[in-house]
Design an enzyme around this catalytic site. Structure first.
Site, PDB file in Angstrom:
ATOM      1  N   ARG A 194       0.818  -1.216   0.000  1.00 33.15           N
ATOM      2  CA  ARG A 194       0.000   0.000   0.000  1.00 33.15           C
ATOM      3  C   ARG A 194       0.858   1.277   0.000  1.00 33.15           C
ATOM      4  NH1 ARG A 194      -2.750  -3.974  -0.820  1.00 33.15           N
ATOM      5  NH2 ARG A 194      -4.901  -4.240  -0.110  1.00 33.15           N
ATOM      6  N   MET A 195       2.106   1.147  -0.445  1.00 36.14           N
ATOM      7  CA  MET A 195       2.982   2.311  -0.574  1.00 36.14           C
ATOM      8  C   MET A 195       2.835   2.884  -1.987  1.00 36.14           C
ATOM      9  SD  MET A 195       4.304   2.919   2.333  1.00 36.14           S
ATOM     10  CE  MET A 195       5.661   4.015   1.949  1.00 36.14           C
TER      11      MET A 195
END
Length: 215
Positions: A194-195
């Site tokens: 989720r970066m």
């Protein structure tokens, strides 16, 4: 309602189709959008031109709905009924948002900008390319108004069919286009953990600047 374990696992799937670096971007967000849009269409996405339009009513109530992008020049162009809810809200406050969700590509584009009506010539030129059924529908539907039944809608459509017969159908005076000129455009590319990559263009008096946002 609870999702089953397999559905939850699918929702937790990693984003790993690629990344987005500053060096990847075109200097102009509309050029960058056109590049991604061509890739979305080339990737076989159904209605890649679908976008969620967000507006705000006079009392501050937000609203969103899906419309179809019909052109990109110095802004994003779509067409609708000017007397619809979206038309009334844009007349009161032309500031709006657009969202393109190209989820199979793990991408989305967010636009903030101001909508203005296109020229009548642009409206009539586009209207002439629409399928005849859609042209008739623009006359028959009092968009966003409450109607008593499906039969009432069908009767209105039948009356329009009878009115125009086999002749040409011209654009209704209450129907036309908007051009959303952006003040900011954000390009989002999913990344592992989720970066995600979020790069946003912002308009300044000197031109466009590019900034990276935290995911």
């Amino acid at each position: 309602m609870e999702l089953d374990p397999d559905a939850l696992a699918a929702l937790r799937a990693e984003y790993e189709l690629g990344g987005l670096d500053e060096a990847d971007l075109a200097p102009d967000p509309l050029a960058q959008f056109s590049l991604w849009f061509d890739q979305a269409r080339g990737g076989g996405l159904v209605e890649a031109n679908a976008m969620v339009l967000g507006t705000v009513a006079a009392d501050g109530t937000p609203a969103s709905r899906t419309v179809l992008l019909k052109g990109v020049d110095d802004g994003f162009v779509f067409f609708t009924n000017y007397t619809s809810r979206k038309g009334s809200e844009l007349a009161a406050d032309p500031r709006c948002t657009l969202l393109f969700g190209w989820y199979p590509l793990q991408r989305q584009v967010r636009v903030e900008g101001t909508a203005t009506q296109v020229t009548r010539e642009e409206t009539e030129s586009y209207f002439a390319t629409r399928p005849r059924d859609s042209q008739l529908g623009a006359w028959a539907s009092p968009q966003s108004e409450e109607v008593g039944s499906r039969e009432e809608l069908d009767a209105g459509y039948a009356a329009v069919v009878e009115r125009f017969g086999d002749g040409p159908v011209f654009a209704p005076p209450h129907w036309g286009g908007y051009r959303v000129v952006p003040s900011s455009v954000e390009f989002w590319q999913g990344r592992r953990g989720r970066m995600h990559d979020r790069l946003v263009y912002r308009r300044t008096p000197q031109g466009w600047t590019i900034h990276r946002l935290a995911p």
